[in-house]
Enzyme design. Structure first.
Site, PDB file in Angstrom:
ATOM      1  N   LYS A 128     -34.078 -14.350 -24.480  1.00 16.45           N
ATOM      2  CA  LYS A 128     -33.174 -15.363 -24.618  1.00 16.45           C
ATOM      3  C   LYS A 128     -31.642 -14.565 -25.014  1.00 16.45           C
ATOM      4  CE  LYS A 128     -32.834 -19.564 -23.670  1.00 16.45           C
ATOM      5  NZ  LYS A 128     -33.604 -20.660 -23.005  1.00 16.45           N
ATOM      6  N   GLY A 179     -29.409 -36.435 -23.709  1.00 14.23           N
ATOM      7  CA  GLY A 179     -28.807 -35.313 -23.461  1.00 14.23           C
ATOM      8  C   GLY A 179     -28.375 -35.651 -21.748  1.00 14.23           C
ATOM      9  N   TYR A 180     -27.306 -35.350 -21.410  1.00 16.97           N
ATOM     10  CA  TYR A 180     -27.001 -35.397 -19.924  1.00 16.97           C
ATOM     11  C   TYR A 180     -26.417 -34.035 -19.602  1.00 16.97           C
ATOM     12  CZ  TYR A 180     -26.460 -39.061 -16.456  1.00 16.97           C
ATOM     13  OH  TYR A 180     -26.707 -40.083 -15.357  1.00 16.97           O
ATOM     14  N   GLY A 181     -26.809 -33.281 -19.723  1.00 17.99           N
ATOM     15  CA  GLY A 181     -26.229 -31.876 -19.283  1.00 17.99           C
ATOM     16  C   GLY A 181     -27.105 -31.745 -17.866  1.00 17.99           C
ATOM     17  N   ASN A 182     -27.294 -30.408 -17.771  1.00 16.78           N
ATOM     18  CA  ASN A 182     -27.906 -30.339 -16.295  1.00 16.78           C
ATOM     19  C   ASN A 182     -29.325 -30.917 -16.250  1.00 16.78           C
ATOM     20  OD1 ASN A 182     -30.390 -28.169 -15.089  1.00 16.78           O
ATOM     21  ND2 ASN A 182     -28.386 -27.771 -13.957  1.00 16.78           N
ATOM     22  N   ALA A 183     -30.162 -30.687 -17.164  1.00 22.12           N
ATOM     23  CA  ALA A 183     -31.718 -31.166 -17.002  1.00 22.12           C
ATOM     24  C   ALA A 183     -31.525 -32.646 -17.413  1.00 22.12           C
ATOM     25  CB  ALA A 183     -32.429 -30.671 -18.351  1.00 22.12           C
ATOM     26  N   GLY A 184     -30.865 -33.324 -18.261  1.00 20.45           N
ATOM     27  CA  GLY A 184     -30.979 -34.668 -18.649  1.00 20.45           C
ATOM     28  C   GLY A 184     -30.414 -35.563 -17.301  1.00 20.45           C
TER      29      GLY A 184
HETATM   30  N1  GLU Z   1     -32.548 -21.388 -19.703  1.00 21.67           N
HETATM   31  C1  GLU Z   1     -33.604 -21.827 -18.870  1.00 21.67           C
HETATM   32  C2  GLU Z   1     -34.879 -22.218 -19.690  1.00 21.67           C
HETATM   33  O1  GLU Z   1     -34.746 -22.286 -20.862  1.00 21.67           O
HETATM   34  C3  GLU Z   1     -33.954 -21.115 -17.691  1.00 21.67           C
HETATM   35  C4  GLU Z   1     -34.097 -19.653 -17.866  1.00 21.67           C
HETATM   36  C5  GLU Z   1     -34.381 -19.013 -16.715  1.00 21.67           C
HETATM   37  O2  GLU Z   1     -33.933 -19.424 -15.634  1.00 21.67           O
HETATM   38  O3  GLU Z   1     -34.282 -17.662 -16.537  1.00 21.67           O
HETATM   39  O4  GLU Z   1     -36.138 -22.402 -19.088  1.00 21.67           O
END
Ligand code: GLU
Length: 419
Positions: free
Chosen positions: A109, A221-226
């Site tokens: 990360k 949360g209303y970003g990409n995932a939400g």
């Molecule tokens: N940031 C995303 C996660 O937490 C995706 C990581 C990726 O695609 O490498 O899973």
């Protein structure tokens, strides 16, 4: 929000979760100790020219947690509250995430301490390029492949791929995933995190014998995932989303919220709050609503010892990383809340990132249908592996997910002769 006795350092939490799994798996002490720490990490200091002519110094990190199963993989987060321990925890969770969906990658990360909302487009680009100039020496196709995370976007991935290509002297777009389609991105990467979570919810409903059509749902949360969870939860499962929130607050409507309208409002005003015909709810209240499905899709440590007993949802599908603490996990389990744990539920993003790496390597691209079918297969298999482990060991789903994932990483470590 922390109680006096509950420790909320994300890396300590990640280590404690692993410790619990190590006990059940009876891991060899050296192997256990190896898995408690990042293999390597880089701290970087980034001078960036600001629009007003001054230079500002930013601090960032890249943590490569474990590469026993393959090159490390994981997003880059831009956040004012970023810390090295948050990045370490997220890198550990990426390791377990890639293992639980059984893709041949390790975990990593990255993070930069910054508030992207206060940076101009030019400043954001210069910061992103500066980050790659520093971490460029430790990333690469065979080493470590970054991607987006909180507050980073396909455009940022494009600048980073471009900067890396200049460092190398040739185009190497495969060094990073979550790229725009025109630069070697994959079809279906945009909504992949939410889609993978929705596939898990579908499978959970099957094993629980629940009908999710019309099930009341709240999304934090209303970003990409939400936001994609709102769209796909409605489209694919017929969920009735009654509450959503973002960093500024939330909205509630018992008759349900329409994705396209809420998204249009957020695009116009910058937030979901103030959407007509709704009443405001705080991010804390949203978690405790009388609903069937809860989808935490924002940040870590939102369901903690202090509020876990007040969660009324039957199912919690964790699209965020680390939303629930170990103390809260015990309470939810005792109260019969079925948790689809983060590194299983949100593994769709990295799974399609892996598909993107494969397509980049072959320079041959799949259509969306193919991506969806292959993602479904991966998520469904991972869900059932975790569900079966929970039954066999009579443990909650998070511990079960750890048992599956840690066992796979441990096997690779042993085979390589590391411990
Ligand atoms: N940031 C995303 C996660 O937490 C995706 C990581 C990726 O695609 O490498 O899973």
């Amino acid at each position: 929000m922390a109680t006096d006795k509950e420790h909320l350092n994300p890396f300590e939490i990640a280590q404690r979760q692993l410790d619990e799994a190590a006990k059940v798996l009876e891991l060899d002490p050296a192997l256990h100790e190896l898995l408690r720490w990042p293999i390597r990490e880089l701290h970087v200091t980034l001078p960036v020219k600001m629009d007003d002519g001054t230079t500002r110094i930013f601090h960032g990190f890249r943590v490569q947690y474990n590469d026993a199963r393959g090159p490390t993989k994981g997003g880059i987060r831009y956040h004012p509250a970023e810390t090295i321990d948050t990045v370490r925890a997220l890198a550990a969770w990426m390791t377990w995430k890639c293992a639980v969906v059984d893709i041949p990658l390790g975990g990593a990360k990255g993070g930069v301490i910054c508030n992207p909302k206060e940076l101009s487009v030019g400043e954001l680009e210069r910061l992103s390029r500066a980050y790659i100039r520093q971490v460029g020496r430790i990333i690469g196709l065979e080493k470590d492949v970054p991607a987006p995370d909180v507050y980073t976007t396909p455009q940022i991935m494009a600048w980073m791929a471009d900067e890396y290509s200049f460092l190398k002297g040739y185009n190497e777009f495969g060094v990073i995933t979550g790229k725009p389609l025109a630069l070697g991105g994959s079809a279906g990467r945009g909504d992949a995190t939410a889609r993978g979570g929705i596939y898990c919810l579908r499978e959970a409903a099957k094993v629980l014998g629940l009908d999710l059509r019309g099930a009341t749902t709240a999304i934090q949360g209303y970003g990409n995932a939400g936001s994609f969870a709102h769209k796909l939860g409605t489209e694919l499962l017929g969920l009735k989303v009654v509450a959503v929130s973002d960093s500024r607050g939330g909205i509630y409507s018992p008759t349900g919220l329409e994705y396209a309208q809420v998204m249009a409002h957020k695009e116009e005003t910058g937030s979901v709050i103030g959407f007509p015909g709704t009443r405001p709810v705080s991010n804390e209240e949203l978690l405790e609503l009388d609903i069937t499905v809860l989808v935490p899709s924002a940040l870590e440590n939102v369901i903690i010892e202090a509020n876990a007993g007040r969660i009324r949802a039957k199912l919690s599908a964790e699209l965020a990383n680390g939303p629930t603490t170990p103390e809260a996990d015990k309470i939810l389990h005792a109260n019969g809340v079925y948790v689809i744990p983060d590194f299983l539920c949100n593994a769709g993003g990295v799974t399609v990132s892996y598909f993107e790496m494969v397509q980049n390597a072959y320079d041959y691209y799949w259509d969306e249908e193919m991506v969806h079918a292959r993602l479904d297969k991966k998520m469904t298999a991972a869900f059932h592996a975790v569900h079966a482990a929970a039954q066999t060991h009579n443990v909650h789903n998070r511990l079960a997910a750890y048992l599956v994932a840690v066992n796979r990483v441990a096997q690779a470590v042993r085979l390589r002769g590391w411990a």
